[in-house]
Motif scaffolding. Structure first.
Motif, PDB file in Angstrom:
ATOM      1  N   LEU A 175     -15.279   8.000  10.140  1.00 31.00           N
ATOM      2  CA  LEU A 175     -16.703   8.220   9.915  1.00 31.00           C
ATOM      3  C   LEU A 175     -17.505   6.923   9.874  1.00 31.00           C
ATOM      4  O   LEU A 175     -17.218   6.019   9.093  1.00 31.00           O
ATOM      5  CB  LEU A 175     -16.897   8.981   8.595  1.00 31.00           C
ATOM      6  CG  LEU A 175     -18.326   9.259   8.143  1.00 31.00           C
ATOM      7  CD1 LEU A 175     -19.096  10.075   9.172  1.00 31.00           C
ATOM      8  CD2 LEU A 175     -18.324   9.975   6.795  1.00 31.00           C
ATOM      9  N   VAL A 176     -18.524   6.860  10.739  1.00 31.28           N
ATOM     10  CA  VAL A 176     -19.509   5.778  10.725  1.00 31.28           C
ATOM     11  C   VAL A 176     -20.887   6.437  10.773  1.00 31.28           C
ATOM     12  O   VAL A 176     -21.099   7.389  11.522  1.00 31.28           O
ATOM     13  CB  VAL A 176     -19.340   4.815  11.914  1.00 31.28           C
ATOM     14  CG1 VAL A 176     -20.418   3.722  11.880  1.00 31.28           C
ATOM     15  CG2 VAL A 176     -17.963   4.176  11.893  1.00 31.28           C
ATOM     16  N   VAL A 177     -21.817   5.922   9.977  1.00 31.19           N
ATOM     17  CA  VAL A 177     -23.142   6.531   9.855  1.00 31.19           C
ATOM     18  C   VAL A 177     -24.183   5.639  10.535  1.00 31.19           C
ATOM     19  O   VAL A 177     -24.266   4.443  10.251  1.00 31.19           O
ATOM     20  CB  VAL A 177     -23.527   6.723   8.373  1.00 31.19           C
ATOM     21  CG1 VAL A 177     -24.901   7.395   8.259  1.00 31.19           C
ATOM     22  CG2 VAL A 177     -22.468   7.544   7.652  1.00 31.19           C
ATOM     23  N   TYR A 178     -24.984   6.248  11.415  1.00 31.44           N
ATOM     24  CA  TYR A 178     -26.119   5.573  12.041  1.00 31.44           C
ATOM     25  C   TYR A 178     -27.374   6.365  11.674  1.00 31.44           C
ATOM     26  O   TYR A 178     -27.403   7.591  11.816  1.00 31.44           O
ATOM     27  CB  TYR A 178     -25.965   5.538  13.563  1.00 31.44           C
ATOM     28  CG  TYR A 178     -24.848   4.642  14.042  1.00 31.44           C
ATOM     29  CD1 TYR A 178     -25.054   3.278  14.231  1.00 31.44           C
ATOM     30  CD2 TYR A 178     -23.585   5.165  14.305  1.00 31.44           C
ATOM     31  CE1 TYR A 178     -24.024   2.457  14.673  1.00 31.44           C
ATOM     32  CE2 TYR A 178     -22.556   4.351  14.735  1.00 31.44           C
ATOM     33  CZ  TYR A 178     -22.783   2.993  14.920  1.00 31.44           C
ATOM     34  OH  TYR A 178     -21.765   2.183  15.351  1.00 31.44           O
ATOM     35  N   THR A 179     -28.409   5.673  11.211  1.00 28.84           N
ATOM     36  CA  THR A 179     -29.587   6.397  10.748  1.00 28.84           C
ATOM     37  C   THR A 179     -30.891   5.735  11.163  1.00 28.84           C
ATOM     38  O   THR A 179     -30.978   4.515  11.324  1.00 28.84           O
ATOM     39  CB  THR A 179     -29.556   6.543   9.207  1.00 28.84           C
ATOM     40  OG1 THR A 179     -30.614   7.404   8.783  1.00 28.84           O
ATOM     41  CG2 THR A 179     -29.694   5.186   8.520  1.00 28.84           C
ATOM     42  N   GLN A 180     -31.912   6.596  11.339  1.00 27.93           N
ATOM     43  CA  GLN A 180     -33.299   6.164  11.526  1.00 27.93           C
ATOM     44  C   GLN A 180     -34.090   6.356  10.240  1.00 27.93           C
ATOM     45  O   GLN A 180     -35.222   5.884  10.136  1.00 27.93           O
ATOM     46  CB  GLN A 180     -33.967   6.994  12.625  1.00 27.93           C
ATOM     47  CG  GLN A 180     -33.329   6.939  13.980  1.00 27.93           C
ATOM     48  CD  GLN A 180     -33.934   7.963  14.935  1.00 27.93           C
ATOM     49  OE1 GLN A 180     -34.394   9.020  14.510  1.00 27.93           O
ATOM     50  NE2 GLN A 180     -33.944   7.655  16.213  1.00 27.93           N
ATOM     51  N   ASP A 181     -33.499   7.080   9.294  1.00 31.66           N
ATOM     52  CA  ASP A 181     -34.182   7.496   8.076  1.00 31.66           C
ATOM     53  C   ASP A 181     -34.160   6.350   7.051  1.00 31.66           C
ATOM     54  O   ASP A 181     -33.085   5.931   6.609  1.00 31.66           O
ATOM     55  CB  ASP A 181     -33.504   8.736   7.503  1.00 31.66           C
ATOM     56  CG  ASP A 181     -34.310   9.412   6.410  1.00 31.66           C
ATOM     57  OD1 ASP A 181     -34.956   8.702   5.621  1.00 31.66           O
ATOM     58  OD2 ASP A 181     -34.287  10.658   6.341  1.00 31.66           O
ATOM     59  N   ARG A 182     -35.327   5.878   6.675  1.00 31.07           N
ATOM     60  CA  ARG A 182     -35.405   4.756   5.730  1.00 31.07           C
ATOM     61  C   ARG A 182     -34.775   5.101   4.383  1.00 31.07           C
ATOM     62  O   ARG A 182     -34.194   4.245   3.721  1.00 31.07           O
ATOM     63  CB  ARG A 182     -36.875   4.344   5.529  1.00 31.07           C
ATOM     64  CG  ARG A 182     -37.502   3.702   6.763  1.00 31.07           C
ATOM     65  CD  ARG A 182     -38.935   3.269   6.486  1.00 31.07           C
ATOM     66  NE  ARG A 182     -39.544   2.653   7.660  1.00 31.07           N
ATOM     67  CZ  ARG A 182     -39.455   1.371   7.952  1.00 31.07           C
ATOM     68  NH1 ARG A 182     -38.784   0.565   7.145  1.00 31.07           N
ATOM     69  NH2 ARG A 182     -40.045   0.884   9.034  1.00 31.07           N
TER      70      ARG A 182
ATOM     71  N   VAL B 287     -32.237   7.201   3.810  1.00 25.24           N
ATOM     72  CA  VAL B 287     -30.782   7.150   3.951  1.00 25.24           C
ATOM     73  C   VAL B 287     -30.314   5.699   4.074  1.00 25.24           C
ATOM     74  O   VAL B 287     -29.325   5.299   3.462  1.00 25.24           O
ATOM     75  CB  VAL B 287     -30.335   7.969   5.173  1.00 25.24           C
ATOM     76  CG1 VAL B 287     -28.838   7.789   5.423  1.00 25.24           C
ATOM     77  CG2 VAL B 287     -30.657   9.447   4.973  1.00 25.24           C
ATOM     78  N   ALA B 288     -31.035   4.901   4.855  1.00 25.28           N
ATOM     79  CA  ALA B 288     -30.676   3.491   5.026  1.00 25.28           C
ATOM     80  C   ALA B 288     -30.690   2.757   3.695  1.00 25.28           C
ATOM     81  O   ALA B 288     -29.773   1.992   3.378  1.00 25.28           O
ATOM     82  CB  ALA B 288     -31.630   2.824   6.012  1.00 25.28           C
ATOM     83  N   ARG B 289     -31.732   3.007   2.887  1.00 30.85           N
ATOM     84  CA  ARG B 289     -31.823   2.346   1.588  1.00 30.85           C
ATOM     85  C   ARG B 289     -30.695   2.781   0.661  1.00 30.85           C
ATOM     86  O   ARG B 289     -30.109   1.972  -0.059  1.00 30.85           O
ATOM     87  CB  ARG B 289     -33.185   2.644   0.959  1.00 30.85           C
ATOM     88  CG  ARG B 289     -33.407   1.930  -0.377  1.00 30.85           C
ATOM     89  CD  ARG B 289     -34.859   1.981  -0.795  1.00 30.85           C
ATOM     90  NE  ARG B 289     -35.348   3.354  -0.895  1.00 30.85           N
ATOM     91  CZ  ARG B 289     -36.232   3.894  -0.056  1.00 30.85           C
ATOM     92  NH1 ARG B 289     -36.706   3.173   0.961  1.00 30.85           N
ATOM     93  NH2 ARG B 289     -36.639   5.135  -0.201  1.00 30.85           N
TER      94      ARG B 289
END
Length: 266
Positions: A149-156, A158-160
């Motif tokens: 599992l690796v997570v890629y996000t555009q959502d600030r 989720v990123a924070r």
């Protein structure tokens, strides 16, 4: 994209949409990137595509801008791909940003994210759009030789969350090992070992089969699991991360990805 015999007749799709449907250029671009615009019956998601006046441009009857929300993608990274830290964009050909990992020469895992590799059985029900593969950030690095599992996000948000809490989020890994474990080795793996000169906090380790161990730990460091196994007489063959916090990889095959569902929380 036009086959017009008069190239000067072609204009940007965003300009055509803005004129034809009497909206701003910005709104036109949002409609296009949202997958709501078709040219001669084919959906086109590139605002800069060229169209001729003779071509049919249609805005979907149910078009809206409410679905232009940032997404988070959960990738099952195969071994041999790099998944570093930071921003990854098409402009950098998938290269990690300022906080990229140190490996060199391995292909970037973000290159696996496309419409063709989307999990067909994805329960999220989200329409796959080209814009979902832009401006992605990764705060869940994984060694090149590992999978999972690796997570890629555009959502600030989720990123924070991942950036601030990755050290305290429990990560679950399945580790295939070889060798004969030392007497009391399982207990030592759970508590009693050191790494880089520092005692490790208690973690959860259990046998899943004769050759597979399950690790559930927080604040994992590069090389930590192989070093722990070596300390008790085992060598690591493979490492696969199957969970971060409360979000599982689930049944996503290697090289495919799914959307984080609205109710899922790390």
């Amino acid at each position: 994209m036009t086959e017009s015999t008069h190239p000067t007749d072609a204009v940007r799709l965003s300009k055509r949409v803005a004129q034809q449907f009497q909206c701003s250029r910005t709104t036109a671009e949002q409609y296009i990137e949202g997958g709501w615009v078709s040219v001669d019956g084919q959906v086109v998601e590139l605002p800069g595509a060229r169209v001729a006046s003779a071509q049919s441009v249609v805005l979907a009857p149910d078009a809206n801008l409410m679905e232009l929300t940032p997404v988070t993608l959960l990738l099952h990274k195969p071994p041999g791909y790099e998944a570093g830290l930071g921003l990854v964009t098409a402009a950098t050909h998938g290269a990690p940003g300022a906080h990229g990992s140190r490996s060199r020469g391995a292909p970037q895992a973000v290159a696996l994210l496309n419409a063709q590799s989307h999990l067909p059985e994805d329960a999220a029900g989200t329409r796959v759009l080209l814009r979902h593969f832009k401006q992605l950030e990764c705060f869940t690095p994984l060694p090149t030789e590992a999978s999972g599992l690796v997570v890629y996000t555009q959502d600030r948000r989720v990123a924070r969350k991942l950036q601030e809490d990755i050290e305290t989020l429990e990560q679950e890994c399945i580790v295939e090992v070889a060798g004969q474990i030392a007497d009391g080795g399982l207990q030592k793996l759970c508590h009693g070992l050191s790494f880089n000169g520092r005692p490790l906090p208690p973690i959860k380790v259990s046998w899943q089969s004769e050759t597979r161990l399950r690790f559930a730990l927080k604040g994992i460091r590069p090389g930590q699991i192989p070093a722990m196994c070596e300390a008790v007489g085992l060598s690591v063959r493979t490492i696969k991360r199957i969970r971060i916090g409360r979000v599982p990889l689930a049944k996503v095959p290697e090289g495919q990805w799914r959307y984080l569902q609205p109710w899922e929380r790390f």
